[in-house]
Scaffold this motif. Structure first.
Motif, PDB file in Angstrom:
ATOM      1  N   PHE A 101     -18.282  39.086 -63.005  1.00  0.00           N
ATOM      2  CA  PHE A 101     -18.634  40.334 -63.690  1.00  0.00           C
ATOM      3  C   PHE A 101     -19.105  41.384 -62.679  1.00  0.00           C
ATOM      4  O   PHE A 101     -18.754  42.561 -62.783  1.00  0.00           O
ATOM      5  CB  PHE A 101     -19.734  40.056 -64.718  1.00  0.00           C
ATOM      6  CG  PHE A 101     -20.189  41.273 -65.459  1.00  0.00           C
ATOM      7  CD1 PHE A 101     -19.400  41.857 -66.443  1.00  0.00           C
ATOM      8  CD2 PHE A 101     -21.425  41.846 -65.179  1.00  0.00           C
ATOM      9  CE1 PHE A 101     -19.820  42.991 -67.119  1.00  0.00           C
ATOM     10  CE2 PHE A 101     -21.857  42.979 -65.854  1.00  0.00           C
ATOM     11  CZ  PHE A 101     -21.051  43.561 -66.834  1.00  0.00           C
ATOM     12  N   SER A 102     -19.892  40.965 -61.696  1.00  0.00           N
ATOM     13  CA  SER A 102     -20.380  41.899 -60.681  1.00  0.00           C
ATOM     14  C   SER A 102     -19.229  42.536 -59.917  1.00  0.00           C
ATOM     15  O   SER A 102     -19.264  43.734 -59.606  1.00  0.00           O
ATOM     16  CB  SER A 102     -21.317  41.179 -59.706  1.00  0.00           C
ATOM     17  OG  SER A 102     -22.521  40.814 -60.334  1.00  0.00           O
ATOM     18  N   ARG A 103     -18.212  41.748 -59.620  1.00  0.00           N
ATOM     19  CA  ARG A 103     -17.032  42.302 -58.938  1.00  0.00           C
ATOM     20  C   ARG A 103     -16.360  43.359 -59.813  1.00  0.00           C
ATOM     21  O   ARG A 103     -15.972  44.430 -59.340  1.00  0.00           O
ATOM     22  CB  ARG A 103     -16.055  41.181 -58.597  1.00  0.00           C
ATOM     23  CG  ARG A 103     -14.806  41.667 -57.881  1.00  0.00           C
ATOM     24  CD  ARG A 103     -13.870  40.514 -57.505  1.00  0.00           C
ATOM     25  NE  ARG A 103     -12.645  41.013 -56.897  1.00  0.00           N
ATOM     26  CZ  ARG A 103     -12.487  41.291 -55.612  1.00  0.00           C
ATOM     27  NH1 ARG A 103     -13.507  41.110 -54.786  1.00  0.00           N
ATOM     28  NH2 ARG A 103     -11.346  41.737 -55.129  1.00  0.00           N
ATOM     29  N   GLY A 104     -16.256  43.064 -61.105  1.00  0.00           N
ATOM     30  CA  GLY A 104     -15.600  43.999 -62.011  1.00  0.00           C
ATOM     31  C   GLY A 104     -16.333  45.319 -62.154  1.00  0.00           C
ATOM     32  O   GLY A 104     -15.715  46.359 -62.400  1.00  0.00           O
ATOM     33  N   LEU A 105     -17.660  45.286 -61.979  1.00  0.00           N
ATOM     34  CA  LEU A 105     -18.449  46.515 -62.094  1.00  0.00           C
ATOM     35  C   LEU A 105     -18.018  47.569 -61.079  1.00  0.00           C
ATOM     36  O   LEU A 105     -18.194  48.769 -61.307  1.00  0.00           O
ATOM     37  CB  LEU A 105     -19.940  46.210 -61.911  1.00  0.00           C
ATOM     38  CG  LEU A 105     -20.655  45.526 -63.079  1.00  0.00           C
ATOM     39  CD1 LEU A 105     -22.084  45.200 -62.693  1.00  0.00           C
ATOM     40  CD2 LEU A 105     -20.629  46.401 -64.325  1.00  0.00           C
ATOM     41  N   PHE A 106     -17.483  47.124 -59.951  1.00  0.00           N
ATOM     42  CA  PHE A 106     -17.049  48.051 -58.907  1.00  0.00           C
ATOM     43  C   PHE A 106     -15.559  48.377 -59.011  1.00  0.00           C
ATOM     44  O   PHE A 106     -14.990  48.995 -58.118  1.00  0.00           O
ATOM     45  CB  PHE A 106     -17.358  47.465 -57.527  1.00  0.00           C
ATOM     46  CG  PHE A 106     -18.823  47.484 -57.192  1.00  0.00           C
ATOM     47  CD1 PHE A 106     -19.388  48.571 -56.541  1.00  0.00           C
ATOM     48  CD2 PHE A 106     -19.645  46.441 -57.555  1.00  0.00           C
ATOM     49  CE1 PHE A 106     -20.736  48.603 -56.240  1.00  0.00           C
ATOM     50  CE2 PHE A 106     -21.005  46.457 -57.259  1.00  0.00           C
ATOM     51  CZ  PHE A 106     -21.550  47.542 -56.610  1.00  0.00           C
ATOM     52  N   GLY A 107     -14.932  47.955 -60.116  1.00  0.00           N
ATOM     53  CA  GLY A 107     -13.521  48.257 -60.329  1.00  0.00           C
ATOM     54  C   GLY A 107     -12.577  47.496 -59.432  1.00  0.00           C
ATOM     55  O   GLY A 107     -11.416  47.885 -59.271  1.00  0.00           O
ATOM     56  N   LYS A 108     -13.061  46.397 -58.845  1.00  0.00           N
ATOM     57  CA  LYS A 108     -12.206  45.595 -57.980  1.00  0.00           C
ATOM     58  C   LYS A 108     -11.294  44.701 -58.822  1.00  0.00           C
ATOM     59  O   LYS A 108     -11.727  44.143 -59.831  1.00  0.00           O
ATOM     60  CB  LYS A 108     -13.058  44.711 -57.066  1.00  0.00           C
ATOM     61  CG  LYS A 108     -13.799  45.468 -55.980  1.00  0.00           C
ATOM     62  CD  LYS A 108     -12.871  45.738 -54.824  1.00  0.00           C
ATOM     63  CE  LYS A 108     -13.636  46.300 -53.639  1.00  0.00           C
ATOM     64  NZ  LYS A 108     -12.765  46.455 -52.454  1.00  0.00           N
ATOM     65  N   PRO A 109     -10.049  44.541 -58.421  1.00  0.00           N
ATOM     66  CA  PRO A 109      -9.155  43.638 -59.166  1.00  0.00           C
ATOM     67  C   PRO A 109      -9.615  42.198 -59.014  1.00  0.00           C
ATOM     68  O   PRO A 109     -10.291  41.855 -58.038  1.00  0.00           O
ATOM     69  CB  PRO A 109      -7.794  43.863 -58.500  1.00  0.00           C
ATOM     70  CG  PRO A 109      -8.111  44.343 -57.120  1.00  0.00           C
ATOM     71  CD  PRO A 109      -9.369  45.152 -57.260  1.00  0.00           C
TER      72      PRO A 109
END
Length: 308
Positions: A101-109
């Motif tokens: 989820f933390s990765r997704g917060l930065f818009g990373k695929p």
């Protein structure tokens, strides 16, 4: 080479008039481990908060990998990972879900292979399906680091990363930090464990009462400010320091069996040799000798006391 972090004339005054930072300027190069030391209330957390875009400065400017932390917030923040001092994460979530989820917060695929590597590097892979509430304090600290690394930042802030962590786990985390540096990640570390800075840092900054009072290469700092002591264990006790040795800082132990020479690290090569020659001329023999050098902790305490 352009510094990866450039802090220029940074000041922060909170409501009520408390000035937490006073005209702080600092450049940090890519791939270095920079330790920021200071007593409680010195301004360390405020400096980190501003650099990470969480606190607005009163004046000054911060660039992260060339991006202004205020004018170009999203680009700057994407370069930064932050491990805060407080443990704050969703206790009912699993390790894998919270890191993803933390990765997704930065818009990373999605990149499960990268996240798997991060968890394995932090010895968390076997805990990936565990709920965070079931983890020990040390494991929760590792999860915070995994979250900070999830979006592949070039800069990592570690605010007291090993607080409450046992000695073995602390050393494992030191090794992990060194590995990140080898991968090109810049590490900014605040710590109350001075041996942590002494063990890992390339450079050291000391902040006191909101002012950055010193920034120096760690080894050079210890050479310049570190006092050394040579202790001579004498063959025969003395009743007093021999005459004619006033140019040396000599002290005699209470029992007369040890002669202690205190000197600057820079004077080591000539000072010791000259002293031993003088003692030999006076017929004073010793059966053993040992040297000690001031630790980074002692240097830090003397610097902060000098600004009190």
């Amino acid at each position: 080479m352009q510094p990866i972090i450039s802090i220029q004339g940074l000041s922060k005054t909170y409501a009520g008039g408390f000035q937490a930072l006073k005209n702080v300027s600092l450049d940090i190069g890519q791939g270095e481990i920079f330790a920021l030391l200071g007593p409680n209330g010195a301004g360390k957390t405020t400096l980190i908060g501003i650099t990470c875009g969480l606190v607005n400065p009163t004046s000054g400017k911060v660039l992260a990998d060339g991006h202004d932390i205020r004018a170009d917030y999203r680009a700057a923040r994407a370069k930064i990972g932050l491990v805060p001092q407080e443990l704050s994460t969703d206790a009912f979530e699993t390790v894998w879900a919270t890191v993803k989820f933390s990765r997704g917060l930065f818009g990373k695929p999605p990149n499960d292979a990268y996240l798997e590597k991060v968890l394995k590097d932090l010895s968390l892979w076997d805990k990936k399906d565990a709920k965070i509430m079931a983890l020990s304090g040390g494991m929760k600290r590792r999860v915070m680091i995994a979250k900070a690394l999830s979006h592949e930042p070039k800069i990592l802030f570690l605010d007291e990363p090993t607080a409450g962590v046992d000695v073995e786990l602390r050393r494992e985390m030191w090794e992990m930090v060194r590995g990140l540096r080898e991968d090109g990640v810049t590490i900014i570390l605040t710590t109350h464990y001075i041996e942590e800075a002494e063990e890992m840092a390339d450079r050291v900054g000391v902040i006191s009462k909101g002012e950055l009072i010193l920034v120096e290469d760690k080894d050079a700092l210890m050479r310049q400010l570190g006092k050394k002591q040579l202790t001579l264990h004498l063959q025969e006790p003395l009743t007093a320091v021999p005459e004619g040795l006033g140019q040396y800082q000599l002290a005699l132990a209470a029992d007369g069996a040890e002669l202690v020479y205190t000197f600057d690290a820079q004077a080591e090569a000539t000072g010791i040799a000259e002293l031993l020659r003088e003692l030999s001329k006076k017929g004073i023999d010793f059966r053993d000798l040992q040297t000690e050098q001031s630790s980074l902790e002692e240097i830090f305490v003397s610097l902060v006391k000098g600004r009190a």
